[in-house]
Design a protein around this motif. Structure first.
Motif, PDB file in Angstrom:
ATOM      1  N   TYR A  82      47.936  55.176  34.540  1.00 24.75           N
ATOM      2  CA  TYR A  82      47.021  55.363  35.671  1.00 24.75           C
ATOM      3  C   TYR A  82      47.763  55.266  37.007  1.00 24.75           C
ATOM      4  CZ  TYR A  82      43.331  54.920  32.184  1.00 24.75           C
ATOM      5  OH  TYR A  82      42.525  55.106  31.088  1.00 24.75           O
ATOM      6  N   GLY A  83      48.814  54.454  37.043  1.00 24.85           N
ATOM      7  CA  GLY A  83      49.632  54.392  38.247  1.00 24.85           C
ATOM      8  C   GLY A  83      50.274  55.738  38.546  1.00 24.85           C
ATOM      9  N   PHE A  84      50.816  56.366  37.517  1.00 26.47           N
ATOM     10  CA  PHE A  84      51.448  57.679  37.695  1.00 26.47           C
ATOM     11  C   PHE A  84      50.420  58.737  38.091  1.00 26.47           C
ATOM     12  CE2 PHE A  84      55.143  56.617  34.572  1.00 26.47           C
ATOM     13  CZ  PHE A  84      55.677  55.774  35.538  1.00 26.47           C
ATOM     14  N   HIS A  85      49.202  58.617  37.557  1.00 27.22           N
ATOM     15  CA  HIS A  85      48.156  59.578  37.905  1.00 27.22           C
ATOM     16  C   HIS A  85      47.731  59.415  39.364  1.00 27.22           C
ATOM     17  CE1 HIS A  85      46.641  60.213  33.484  1.00 27.22           C
ATOM     18  NE2 HIS A  85      47.909  60.560  33.669  1.00 27.22           N
ATOM     19  N   THR A  86      47.881  58.189  39.885  1.00 31.92           N
ATOM     20  CA  THR A  86      47.489  57.916  41.272  1.00 31.92           C
ATOM     21  C   THR A  86      48.446  58.589  42.244  1.00 31.92           C
ATOM     22  OG1 THR A  86      46.604  55.776  40.604  1.00 31.92           O
ATOM     23  CG2 THR A  86      47.002  56.082  42.946  1.00 31.92           C
ATOM     24  N   ASP A  87      49.734  58.379  42.032  1.00 32.64           N
ATOM     25  CA  ASP A  87      50.737  58.998  42.918  1.00 32.64           C
ATOM     26  C   ASP A  87      52.100  58.968  42.223  1.00 32.64           C
ATOM     27  OD1 ASP A  87      52.340  59.979  44.887  1.00 32.64           O
ATOM     28  OD2 ASP A  87      51.631  58.636  46.462  1.00 32.64           O
ATOM     29  N   LYS A 124      56.265  56.392  41.802  1.00 37.64           N
ATOM     30  CA  LYS A 124      56.345  55.791  40.469  1.00 37.64           C
ATOM     31  C   LYS A 124      57.280  54.580  40.418  1.00 37.64           C
ATOM     32  CE  LYS A 124      59.658  59.208  38.653  1.00 37.64           C
ATOM     33  NZ  LYS A 124      59.862  60.237  37.626  1.00 37.64           N
ATOM     34  N   GLY A 125      58.334  54.585  41.242  1.00 29.54           N
ATOM     35  CA  GLY A 125      59.235  53.428  41.271  1.00 29.54           C
ATOM     36  C   GLY A 125      58.505  52.174  41.721  1.00 29.54           C
ATOM     37  N   THR A 126      57.730  52.298  42.793  1.00 29.85           N
ATOM     38  CA  THR A 126      56.950  51.172  43.308  1.00 29.85           C
ATOM     39  C   THR A 126      55.904  50.728  42.304  1.00 29.85           C
ATOM     40  OG1 THR A 126      57.224  51.980  45.559  1.00 29.85           O
ATOM     41  CG2 THR A 126      55.428  50.422  45.189  1.00 29.85           C
ATOM     42  N   LEU A 127      55.222  51.693  41.697  1.00 23.84           N
ATOM     43  CA  LEU A 127      54.145  51.391  40.752  1.00 23.84           C
ATOM     44  C   LEU A 127      54.668  50.723  39.488  1.00 23.84           C
ATOM     45  CD1 LEU A 127      52.154  54.697  41.260  1.00 23.84           C
ATOM     46  CD2 LEU A 127      51.485  52.421  42.031  1.00 23.84           C
ATOM     47  N   HIS A 155      53.703  47.014  38.130  1.00 21.93           N
ATOM     48  CA  HIS A 155      53.365  46.855  36.707  1.00 21.93           C
ATOM     49  C   HIS A 155      54.194  45.734  36.067  1.00 21.93           C
ATOM     50  CE1 HIS A 155      53.139  48.089  32.433  1.00 21.93           C
ATOM     51  NE2 HIS A 155      54.457  48.024  32.456  1.00 21.93           N
ATOM     52  N   GLN A 156      55.498  45.772  36.263  1.00 16.89           N
ATOM     53  CA  GLN A 156      56.380  44.769  35.662  1.00 16.89           C
ATOM     54  C   GLN A 156      56.226  43.402  36.341  1.00 16.89           C
ATOM     55  OE1 GLN A 156      57.565  46.860  32.574  1.00 16.89           O
ATOM     56  NE2 GLN A 156      58.456  44.866  32.969  1.00 16.89           N
ATOM     57  N   SER A 157      55.932  43.405  37.639  1.00 16.33           N
ATOM     58  CA  SER A 157      55.741  42.151  38.363  1.00 16.33           C
ATOM     59  C   SER A 157      54.533  41.391  37.839  1.00 16.33           C
ATOM     60  CB  SER A 157      55.555  42.422  39.866  1.00 16.33           C
ATOM     61  OG  SER A 157      56.725  42.968  40.411  1.00 16.33           O
TER      62      SER A 157
END
Length: 202
Positions: free
Chosen positions: A142-147, A151-154, A158-160
């Protein structure tokens, strides 16, 4: 005409990506927090209740049982990640998120406080793998679908969330266990945390 309709449906789904990203972020934090708590504390419950497979285990039947429990959990999680990468039917379904949370997180954590049956516990671990697998892949997708440009930030967010769950939840669970003197209390609290997450998501 059909192609245009399909494109409109996809666009409509992607318009909800931000909402589903937030839902999956919450699920991701909770699911991995529950998993880490269990991974850290379950061995004490296994030893205290003498949970093992009597016919196998050699000098360390409890350690072997914990290994099999974790193996079942992460085997299912791996399968979910692999399947989720090639099949998209699970996407943009609130009920799918809630069902996996309720079945794999809330119900299974609660059951762990009551049963000593090694076979049932292995199945419980597998359901937990379903929960973490769905939460993990949803949080990314869903992060990738957002923008996709971010993707690096998202992926970092996610990992944080996973790291934050690993940092904060085990000490809290350990402090509660120490304060109450009851090994099963954190599992009920994990179950309650998943229930609260579902309520907040809704």
């Amino acid at each position: 005409e059909e192609e245009k309709q399909e494109e409109e449906e996809v666009a409509k789904k992607f318009a909800n990506a931000e909402i589903f990203m937030l839902l999956s972020y919450m699920s991701n934090f909770t699911s991995f927090g529950v998993t880490v708590c269990i991974a850290n504390q379950f061995i004490k419950q296994i030893v205290a209740r003498d949970i093992s497979f009597p016919s196998i285990g050699g000098n360390d039947p409890h350690g072997l049982f914990l290994g099999l429990f974790c193996c079942g959990t992460f085997l299912v999680q791996t399968g979910v990640l692999a399947l989720g990468g090639v099949w998209t039917g699970w996407q943009y379904s609130r009920s799918f998120i809630y069902i996996t949370e309720a079945a794999g997180g809330m119900l299974m954590s609660a059951l762990m406080t009551f049963t000593e049956n090694p076979y049932l516990l292995i199945v419980i671990g597998m359901f937990m793998g379903l929960h973490t697998g769905v939460a993990y892949i949803s949080s990314l997708a869903y992060g990738f679908h957002t923008d996709v440009k971010k993707k690096g930030t998202l992926v970092g967010i996610h990992q944080s969330l996973i790291s934050a769950a690993a940092i904060f939840m085990p000490p809290i669970a350990g402090a509660i266990t120490t304060a109450t003197g009851q090994l099963w209390v954190p599992y009920l609290l994990c179950s309650g945390l998943v229930a609260v997450t579902i309520v907040l998501q809704e």
